[in-house]
Design a protein around this motif. Sequence first.
Motif, PDB file in Angstrom:
ATOM      1  N   ASN A  34      42.071  33.123  52.211  1.00 14.86           N
ATOM      2  CA  ASN A  34      43.013  34.286  53.707  1.00 14.86           C
ATOM      3  C   ASN A  34      44.546  34.838  52.812  1.00 14.86           C
ATOM      4  O   ASN A  34      45.001  34.838  53.353  1.00 14.86           O
ATOM      5  N   ARG A  35      44.021  34.702  50.930  1.00 16.13           N
ATOM      6  CA  ARG A  35      45.760  35.594  50.802  1.00 16.13           C
ATOM      7  C   ARG A  35      45.532  36.019  49.948  1.00 16.13           C
ATOM      8  O   ARG A  35      43.899  36.727  49.014  1.00 16.13           O
ATOM      9  N   MET A  36      46.023  37.214  49.867  1.00 12.41           N
ATOM     10  CA  MET A  36      46.631  38.568  48.717  1.00 12.41           C
ATOM     11  C   MET A  36      46.970  38.234  47.886  1.00 12.41           C
ATOM     12  O   MET A  36      48.183  37.497  47.618  1.00 12.41           O
ATOM     13  N   LEU A  37      45.964  37.771  46.829  1.00 11.15           N
ATOM     14  CA  LEU A  37      46.918  37.659  45.353  1.00 11.15           C
ATOM     15  C   LEU A  37      47.181  38.631  43.826  1.00 11.15           C
ATOM     16  O   LEU A  37      45.496  38.872  44.591  1.00 11.15           O
ATOM     17  N   CYS A  38      47.575  38.244  43.092  1.00 18.09           N
ATOM     18  CA  CYS A  38      47.716  39.258  42.212  1.00 18.09           C
ATOM     19  C   CYS A  38      46.897  38.303  41.199  1.00 18.09           C
ATOM     20  O   CYS A  38      46.368  37.483  41.185  1.00 18.09           O
ATOM     21  N   GLU A  39      46.374  39.146  40.093  1.00 17.74           N
ATOM     22  CA  GLU A  39      45.519  38.942  39.280  1.00 17.74           C
ATOM     23  C   GLU A  39      45.966  37.320  38.468  1.00 17.74           C
ATOM     24  O   GLU A  39      44.952  36.784  37.989  1.00 17.74           O
ATOM     25  N   SER A  40      46.796  37.150  37.581  1.00 22.79           N
ATOM     26  CA  SER A  40      47.927  36.205  36.991  1.00 22.79           C
ATOM     27  C   SER A  40      47.829  34.806  38.372  1.00 22.79           C
ATOM     28  O   SER A  40      47.557  34.019  37.191  1.00 22.79           O
TER      29      SER A  40
END
Lengths: 97, 309
Positions: free
Chosen positions: A36-42
Motif C-alpha cells: 500500500n505504498r508507492m516506492l521507487c525501484e531502488s
Amino acid sequence: MTGQNKCRNHPGRDVVARCPRCTQALCRECVTEHDNRMLCESCLRTVIQPTAPDSKRKNVAMAAVAAAGCLLVWLFFLATAQILAHAPAAFHRFAPW
Amino acid sequence: MVNTKTFDQQHGRATTALIDESGQLLRSAPAGVLCLYFAAAVPFTAGLVFFWAIMIRSNHSIWFAAAAALVLSLLFVWMKIGQNLYCCRLRQHLTGRRDTVDILRAACIQTAIQPTGILTLPICLVIALPYGWACAFYQHATAMNSRASDSKQLLELRQHAMQWPLQNHAVTWLLSPALTIVGVCAVMTMPPLMRLINPAMPLALQVATSMIFIVVAVLSSPVGMLMGANFSVTLLLLLSQTGCDSPIASALLQAGAPSSTFAVIVCCLAYLCMDPIVKACYVLRGHHIRSGVTAEDLHARLRRIRAGS
C-alpha cells in the motif's frame, strides 16, 4: 521549480508520486505499489531483499526452531513408547464387552 | 443496504463442491504428484505400525525406545516436508505457474511449524471448540508456499484458518483423519477403562456404553469410520485366510480379538486414503481465498487459455 515537477529519471515526464523512503519525485513508470505504498525501484529492492546479516540471523533462528521441533516430536514419540510399554494388556485388545 | 455478496463470497464454496473439485484436481494432476505424497507418507505410517507393534511388548530398554522414537520422528519430518512439496505441485498444476520451490527453506518452515501440531491439536480436540480452526491452520501450513517472509506467512495462515468457518468445519468433520483416529482410540480404550474403574459392571451396561462410544465415533467421523470398517473387514478376511498361527496374525489378533496394532493399521490405511484429498481441499481453499484478493483464479484461467491457443 520545474525540477520538482519532473521525474528524477525522466526529465521530460510529469511527477505522479514521491517515494516515501527516499522522497524522490517520480513519474508513473518509475514507481510501483508495495504494501500500500508507492516506492521507487531502488527502495523496493531494499525493502524486498533483507540485508545479508539479517537474512543470515533469520536462517539461523529458523534452523534452531526447526531443531526444537524435531526434539519435540522425538520426546512425544518417546513418551508414547513408554505409555505403550506400561499400559495394561486389556487396552491392547478390542473387547467391547 | 442490500448485501450484494453471494453465498460463495461469504461462506466459501459449498463443501461438497470443494471436495468434488479436489477430487477432479487429483485426477487431472500427473501421477507423479500422488506418488510424491505416498513416498512421503507411507514410510511414516509403516514406521508407526512397526513402532507400535514393538513398543506394546514391554521387554525393551529405554535406549531402544529412544532410538526407535528418533527414527519415527525423522520419518514424521520427512512426511511433512513431502506433503508440503505435494501441495506445491498441486498448486502449480492448479495455477499453471511454475514457481521454484526452495526445498531447504520449506523443510525448515515445516519442521518448525508442524511438530507443534502434535501437542496443540489434541489439546484443541479436548477443548473441542477451537479444533476446526487449529486444524485449518496446520492444513494451510502444509499447503503454503514458502517464499514469503515468516511474519507475513504466519499472519496469512491465521487469516486463511479463520476464513469461511462453515466450509472449514464441514471439511474437517467429513474428511479429517484425526477425528477417525480419535474415534477408533475411544472405541478401543473406553470399555477397558470403564471395566478397570468398575470391575463389577453388569454386561448389559457394558454393551450399552460400548454401543454409545461406537455411535459417537461414527457420528464424529462418518466417512473415516466407514472406511475404517471396510479396512477392518478386509484385514480380518485376509487374516482368516492366512490362519491364526502366522506371525502376522499373532501380532494383529490377541485371543481371537483385534489388537491395538490392528487398529493402528486400520487408522493408517484410512489416513493414507483420506489425507491426499484433505490436502487437495486445503490447496483449493487457499487458492480460493487468495483469488479474492489477487485474482489468481482469473490469471490461472488466462494462462490455460493462452497455453491452449
